[in-house]
Design an enzyme around this catalytic site. Structure first.
Site, PDB file in Angstrom:
ATOM      1  N   GLY A 149      62.502  35.724  34.849  1.00 15.65           N
ATOM      2  CA  GLY A 149      63.313  36.791  35.445  1.00 15.65           C
ATOM      3  C   GLY A 149      62.716  38.162  35.199  1.00 15.65           C
TER       4      GLY A 149
ATOM      5  CD  GLN B 224      74.311  42.004  31.707  1.00 13.66           C
ATOM      6  OE1 GLN B 224      74.488  41.678  30.545  1.00 13.66           O
ATOM      7  NE2 GLN B 224      74.667  41.227  32.725  1.00 13.66           N
ATOM      8  NE  ARG B 225      66.711  39.424  35.478  1.00 12.72           N
ATOM      9  CZ  ARG B 225      66.935  38.242  36.060  1.00 12.72           C
ATOM     10  NH1 ARG B 225      67.638  37.319  35.436  1.00 12.72           N
ATOM     11  NH2 ARG B 225      66.449  37.976  37.251  1.00 12.72           N
TER      12      ARG B 225
ATOM     13  CB  THR C  37      56.586  32.485  30.838  1.00  9.17           C
ATOM     14  OG1 THR C  37      57.434  32.858  31.912  1.00  9.17           O
ATOM     15  CG2 THR C  37      55.161  32.901  31.148  1.00  9.17           C
TER      16      THR C  37
ATOM     17  CB  ILE D  98      67.616  41.239  29.195  1.00  9.76           C
ATOM     18  CG1 ILE D  98      68.240  40.041  29.917  1.00  9.76           C
ATOM     19  CG2 ILE D  98      66.843  42.133  30.140  1.00  9.76           C
ATOM     20  CD1 ILE D  98      69.410  40.421  30.827  1.00  9.76           C
ATOM     21  CG  ASP D  99      68.497  36.126  27.994  1.00 12.39           C
ATOM     22  OD1 ASP D  99      69.193  36.971  28.591  1.00 12.39           O
ATOM     23  OD2 ASP D  99      68.031  35.103  28.546  1.00 12.39           O
TER      24      ASP D  99
END
Ligand code: F6P
Length: 351
Positions: A10, A276-277, A108, A129-130
């Site tokens: 992402g 958020q991304r 990845t 982001i996690d």
């Protein structure tokens, strides 16, 4: 030297900052030619890309997304059921590539680990982001996501106060509660619900009722991977290929429906999703991404392959991709942040 670069999984704030830093560092340190693979693993499979010059990566430090493009449902080991990794290795040989720098998350890194085993020299850069990459204290992009969620929590708080409502905000984060925990603390959420602690609906309702007597509002920050005690994940959809076939989303609405009959105030839910991304990385993420990119180029220059740059105990270092592949990092029960949240009276769903 010829080095390829790809962004996988992402999108995430800070990807362009890494692309800029790796490219500039490789050009300066190794006089390298840098090949930017388009659309992540998909472009590696479909053999698409372009050369990146010093000027090509100028002016992108503060921009969101990735100028290379990305994909999060492609793997050379499974293209509609066919293993095309041998073709990928032929492509790498045809391009006379000396190494690949893969900027991505656990998916990845797992694919990259497979390519390493086929003989491709690889260096990894942790993106998500996690903030759930094993062996990594801080992936770039996380700080920006936390800032976005914090802002959203503050904004819904004013509606909660004005209307006397219970406001639920759902964050991303997959199976880890880092975004919800840090943003919940920064945004003064009254209740923080994480995937790591199953929530008891009756206990959350009792807490909200108790607040109804004293305050006009309650703010609940819930991670998309949170589950009620004895309940299931809230799944928004499924994807055919790629790492994780499950798309999470919607638990805020499920909680709203569970909570509404048990409280007096109106309960409203907001799912923040991809905001958020997106957007420009925070200064912290710009600096971290720049350091990671530079450190990745350093590993390439020294021939230290099969490693991912990372942050541990506040310092830059690197670890074997082998250690990272197929693993995640959730919020541990004794995490200082979790302990701190409990001690200041934040309700964590379990009591
Ligand atoms: O891993 C980053 C992330 O944004 C997760 O927080 C979220 O569950 C997932 O990606 C969403 O992915 P997609 O954009 O493919 O729906």
């Amino acid at each position: 030297m010829r080095i390829a670069l790809l962004t996988g999984g992402g999108d995430c704030p800070g990807l362009n900052a890494v692309i800029r830093s790796v490219t500039k560092s490789l050009i300066r340190q190794c006089n390298a030619e840098v090949w930017g693979i388009a659309d992540g693993m998909l472009g590696l499979i479909e053999q698409r890309g372009r050369w990146l010059s010093w000027d090509d990566v100028g002016g992108i430090l503060a921009t969101g997304g990735t100028v290379l493009g990305t994909s999060n449902s492609s793997s050379p080991f499974n293209v509609k059921g066919v293993d095309r990794s041998a073709e990928v290795m032929d492509y790498v040989r045809d391009l006379k590539l000396d190494a690949l720098v893969a900027i991505g998350g656990d998916g990845t890194m797992t694919i990259t680990h497979g390519l390493t085993k086929l003989g491709l020299p690889v260096v990894g850069v942790p993106k998500t982001i996690d903030n759930d990459i094993y062996g990594c204290e801080r992936s770039f992009g996380f700080d920006t996501a936390v800032a976005t969620v914090t802002d959203a929590l503050e904004r819904v708080t004013t509606t909660g106060q004005s209307h006397g409502r219970i406001m639920i905000v759902e964050t991303m984060g997959r199976y880890a509660g880092w975004i919800a925990l840090e943003a919940g603390l920064a945004g003064a959420a009254d209740v923080i619900l994480l995937p790591e602690i199953a929530y008891d609906v009756d206990a959350v309702a009792a807490y909200c009722r108790e607040r109804e007597d004293r305050h006009r509002h309650t703010v609940i920050c819930i991670a998309e991977g949170a589950k009620p005690v004895g309940g299931e994940l809230t799944v928004a959809g499924r994807v055919e290929v790629g790492g994780d076939p499950i798309r999470l989303g919607g638990v805020a609405h499920a909680l709203r429906a569970q909570l509404q009959p048990l409280v007096r105030s109106e309960v409203r839910a907001t799912v923040l999703g991809h905001v958020q991304r997106g957007g420009s990385p925070t200064p912290f993420d710009r600096v971290l991404a720049t350091q990671y990119g530079n450190a990745a180029a350093g590993l390439v220059a020294r021939g230290e392959f099969g490693r991912m740059v990372t942050l541990q105990a506040g310092g830059l270092t690197s670890i074997p991709i082998d250690d990272v592949a197929g693993r995640n990092r959730g919020v541990e029960g004794d995490s200082p942040l979790l302990v701190c949240a409990r001690q200041i009276g934040v309700m964590l769903g379990d009591a």
